[in-house]
Design a protein around this motif. Structure first.
Motif, PDB file in Angstrom:
ATOM      1  N   MET A  41       0.825  -1.315  -0.043  1.00  0.00           N
ATOM      2  CA  MET A  41      -0.012   0.056   0.063  1.00  0.00           C
ATOM      3  C   MET A  41       0.917   1.174  -0.244  1.00  0.00           C
ATOM      4  N   HIS A  42       0.445   2.309  -0.966  1.00  0.00           N
ATOM      5  CA  HIS A  42       1.330   3.531  -0.864  1.00  0.00           C
ATOM      6  C   HIS A  42       0.367   4.507   0.076  1.00  0.00           C
ATOM      7  N   PHE A  43       0.881   4.695   1.113  1.00  0.00           N
ATOM      8  CA  PHE A  43       0.309   5.418   2.300  1.00  0.00           C
ATOM      9  C   PHE A  43      -0.268   6.841   1.828  1.00  0.00           C
ATOM     10  N   THR A  44       0.641   7.635   1.478  1.00  0.00           N
ATOM     11  CA  THR A  44       0.234   9.007   1.132  1.00  0.00           C
ATOM     12  C   THR A  44      -0.678   8.833  -0.199  1.00  0.00           C
ATOM     13  N   VAL A  45      -0.517   8.070  -1.028  1.00  0.00           N
ATOM     14  CA  VAL A  45      -1.694   7.955  -2.248  1.00  0.00           C
ATOM     15  C   VAL A  45      -2.923   7.605  -1.478  1.00  0.00           C
ATOM     16  N   GLU A  46      -2.985   6.546  -0.516  1.00  0.00           N
ATOM     17  CA  GLU A  46      -4.071   6.238   0.042  1.00  0.00           C
ATOM     18  C   GLU A  46      -4.783   7.364   0.704  1.00  0.00           C
ATOM     19  N   ALA A  47      -4.011   8.135   1.682  1.00  0.00           N
ATOM     20  CA  ALA A  47      -4.503   9.091   2.129  1.00  0.00           C
ATOM     21  C   ALA A  47      -5.251  10.208   1.465  1.00  0.00           C
ATOM     22  N   GLN A  48      -4.665  10.597   0.178  1.00  0.00           N
ATOM     23  CA  GLN A  48      -5.280  11.446  -0.585  1.00  0.00           C
ATOM     24  C   GLN A  48      -6.627  10.929  -1.182  1.00  0.00           C
ATOM     25  N   ASN A  49      -6.437   9.482  -1.611  1.00  0.00           N
ATOM     26  CA  ASN A  49      -7.763   8.831  -2.144  1.00  0.00           C
ATOM     27  C   ASN A  49      -8.921   8.859  -1.260  1.00  0.00           C
ATOM     28  N   ARG A  50      -8.719   8.765  -0.024  1.00  0.00           N
ATOM     29  CA  ARG A  50      -9.743   8.659   1.163  1.00  0.00           C
ATOM     30  C   ARG A  50     -10.126  10.082   1.437  1.00  0.00           C
ATOM     31  N   CYS A  51      -9.309  11.206   1.259  1.00  0.00           N
ATOM     32  CA  CYS A  51      -9.864  12.487   1.470  1.00  0.00           C
ATOM     33  C   CYS A  51     -10.684  13.173   0.317  1.00  0.00           C
ATOM     34  N   ARG A  52     -10.182  12.805  -0.746  1.00  0.00           N
ATOM     35  CA  ARG A  52     -10.695  13.385  -1.970  1.00  0.00           C
ATOM     36  C   ARG A  52     -12.198  13.466  -1.979  1.00  0.00           C
ATOM     37  N   PRO A  53     -12.936  12.592  -1.736  1.00  0.00           N
ATOM     38  CA  PRO A  53     -14.498  12.695  -1.860  1.00  0.00           C
ATOM     39  C   PRO A  53     -15.066  13.827  -0.932  1.00  0.00           C
ATOM     40  N   TRP A  54     -14.121  14.060   0.341  1.00  0.00           N
ATOM     41  CA  TRP A  54     -14.675  15.254   1.215  1.00  0.00           C
ATOM     42  C   TRP A  54     -14.147  16.483   1.040  1.00  0.00           C
ATOM     43  N   VAL A  55     -13.455  16.657  -0.236  1.00  0.00           N
ATOM     44  CA  VAL A  55     -12.787  17.942  -0.302  1.00  0.00           C
ATOM     45  C   VAL A  55     -13.367  18.538  -1.482  1.00  0.00           C
ATOM     46  N   PRO A  56     -14.795  19.267  -1.273  1.00  0.00           N
ATOM     47  CA  PRO A  56     -15.453  19.831  -2.377  1.00  0.00           C
ATOM     48  C   PRO A  56     -14.832  21.117  -2.913  1.00  0.00           C
ATOM     49  N   SER A  97     -14.249  24.956  -3.950  1.00  0.00           N
ATOM     50  CA  SER A  97     -14.750  26.064  -3.038  1.00  0.00           C
ATOM     51  C   SER A  97     -14.523  25.922  -1.739  1.00  0.00           C
ATOM     52  N   SER A  98     -14.145  24.767  -1.285  1.00  0.00           N
ATOM     53  CA  SER A  98     -13.900  24.431   0.070  1.00  0.00           C
ATOM     54  C   SER A  98     -12.349  25.082   0.622  1.00  0.00           C
ATOM     55  N   ILE A  99     -12.301  24.676   2.284  1.00  0.00           N
ATOM     56  CA  ILE A  99     -11.133  25.321   2.784  1.00  0.00           C
ATOM     57  C   ILE A  99     -10.240  24.154   3.533  1.00  0.00           C
ATOM     58  N   VAL A 109      -9.789  21.785  -4.233  1.00  0.00           N
ATOM     59  CA  VAL A 109     -10.656  22.892  -3.845  1.00  0.00           C
ATOM     60  C   VAL A 109     -10.873  23.879  -4.878  1.00  0.00           C
ATOM     61  N   GLY A 110     -10.076  23.885  -6.112  1.00  0.00           N
ATOM     62  CA  GLY A 110     -10.386  24.481  -7.074  1.00  0.00           C
ATOM     63  C   GLY A 110     -10.022  26.227  -6.886  1.00  0.00           C
ATOM     64  N   SER A 111     -10.288  26.684  -8.201  1.00  0.00           N
ATOM     65  CA  SER A 111      -9.897  28.499  -8.135  1.00  0.00           C
ATOM     66  C   SER A 111     -10.596  29.148  -6.997  1.00  0.00           C
ATOM     67  N   GLN A 112     -11.609  28.490  -6.523  1.00  0.00           N
ATOM     68  CA  GLN A 112     -12.568  29.513  -5.400  1.00  0.00           C
ATOM     69  C   GLN A 112     -12.303  29.147  -4.041  1.00  0.00           C
ATOM     70  N   GLY A 113     -11.370  27.975  -4.145  1.00  0.00           N
ATOM     71  CA  GLY A 113     -11.007  27.489  -2.632  1.00  0.00           C
ATOM     72  C   GLY A 113      -9.947  28.201  -1.974  1.00  0.00           C
ATOM     73  N   ARG A 114      -9.626  27.549  -0.784  1.00  0.00           N
ATOM     74  CA  ARG A 114      -8.244  28.009  -0.468  1.00  0.00           C
ATOM     75  C   ARG A 114      -7.559  26.822   0.644  1.00  0.00           C
ATOM     76  N   VAL A 115      -6.395  26.729   0.265  1.00  0.00           N
ATOM     77  CA  VAL A 115      -5.388  25.731   1.052  1.00  0.00           C
ATOM     78  C   VAL A 115      -4.352  26.642   1.989  1.00  0.00           C
ATOM     79  N   TYR A 116      -4.224  26.110   3.091  1.00  0.00           N
ATOM     80  CA  TYR A 116      -3.208  26.800   4.340  1.00  0.00           C
ATOM     81  C   TYR A 116      -2.173  25.759   4.227  1.00  0.00           C
ATOM     82  N   ALA A 117      -0.893  25.797   3.853  1.00  0.00           N
ATOM     83  CA  ALA A 117       0.074  24.985   3.746  1.00  0.00           C
ATOM     84  C   ALA A 117       0.972  25.441   4.865  1.00  0.00           C
TER      85      ALA A 117
END
Ligand SMILES: C[S@@+](CC[C@H](N)C(=O)[O-])C[C@H]1O[C@@H](n2cnc3c(N)ncnc32)[C@H](O)[C@@H]1O
Length: 185
Positions: A1-16, A18-20, A39-47
């Motif tokens: 299992m590639h854990f970093t990819v798995e983390a992204q795959n499991r988060c994806r459905p819940w990150v609409p 325009s979300s933050i 999140v797309g162009s109307q969303g925001r990511v804090y890194a």
């Protein structure tokens, strides 16, 4: 299992769109880029990351993808993450990703610590959106990693009524990373 990819795959459905979202350990910027895409162009990511080097790498990656206007790269301890989130974004965080440990091919003395990781999780809870997801990827194979993963496990167990929890490990590996994916109930 590639854990970093798995983390992204499991988060994806819940990150609409325009979300933050928050990448609490920006590192080389792979999760930041993933979240910025979601999140797309109307969303925001804090890194966030403690290391200047990591913030630079992340900012470069984000700029190359043309996402600079939707990503805020912040050099800070994630324990203070709530202080960096704009007031109007509080309560709207759809996803927070933690990839614990140290930055590969970099200064291994800068490593996430149980105490600050738990403070970050505590700070995150009040600013989450109702159906938010949190992914936490922990590595038990380095010193302090075992203690940190046990502390995270304990933090989650105390909140088991508040989250739907998936815990993934590679059973064939005695020092397998641990991936927790938490969905707010
Ligand atoms: C495993 S790396 C993250 C990898 C990253 N998610 C990626 O996609 O490339 C862990 C990162 O956590 C950062 N870090 C360690 N302690 C931290 C803290 N208290 N607050 C924020 N970042 C921290 C390290 O500098 C390192 O870059």
């Amino acid at each position: 299992m590639h854990f970093t990819v798995e983390a992204q795959n499991r988060c994806r459905p819940w990150v609409p769109r325009s979300s933050i979202a928050i990448d609490a350990t920006a590192g080389n910027g792979f999760d930041t880029l993933f979240l910025a895409d979601c999140v797309g162009s109307q969303g925001r990511v804090y890194a966030l990351d403690l290391q200047a080097d990591a913030i630079l790498r992340t900012a470069n990656k984000v700029a190359q993808a043309g996402y600079s206007d939707r990503v805020q790269c912040i050099r800070a301890d994630h324990a203070s993450l709530a202080d960096h989130v704009q007031v109007e974004h509080r309560g709207r965080i759809s996803c927070a990703m933690f990839n614990l440990g140290y930055l590969p091919h970099s200064d291994k003395s800068v490593v996430t610590q149980a105490a600050t990781t738990l403070r970050a999780l505590d700070a995150l809870e009040p600013i989450l959106a109702p159906s938010a997801v949190i992914s936490i990827l922990a590595y038990v194979g380095h010193s302090a990693g075992l203690e940190e993963s046990q502390a995270v496990d304990h933090w989650i167990q105390k909140r088991i009524e508040s989250y739907l929890v998936d815990r993934l490990v590679d059973e064939s590996n005695s020092i397998s990373p641990i991936l927790w994916v938490l969905r707010r109930r």
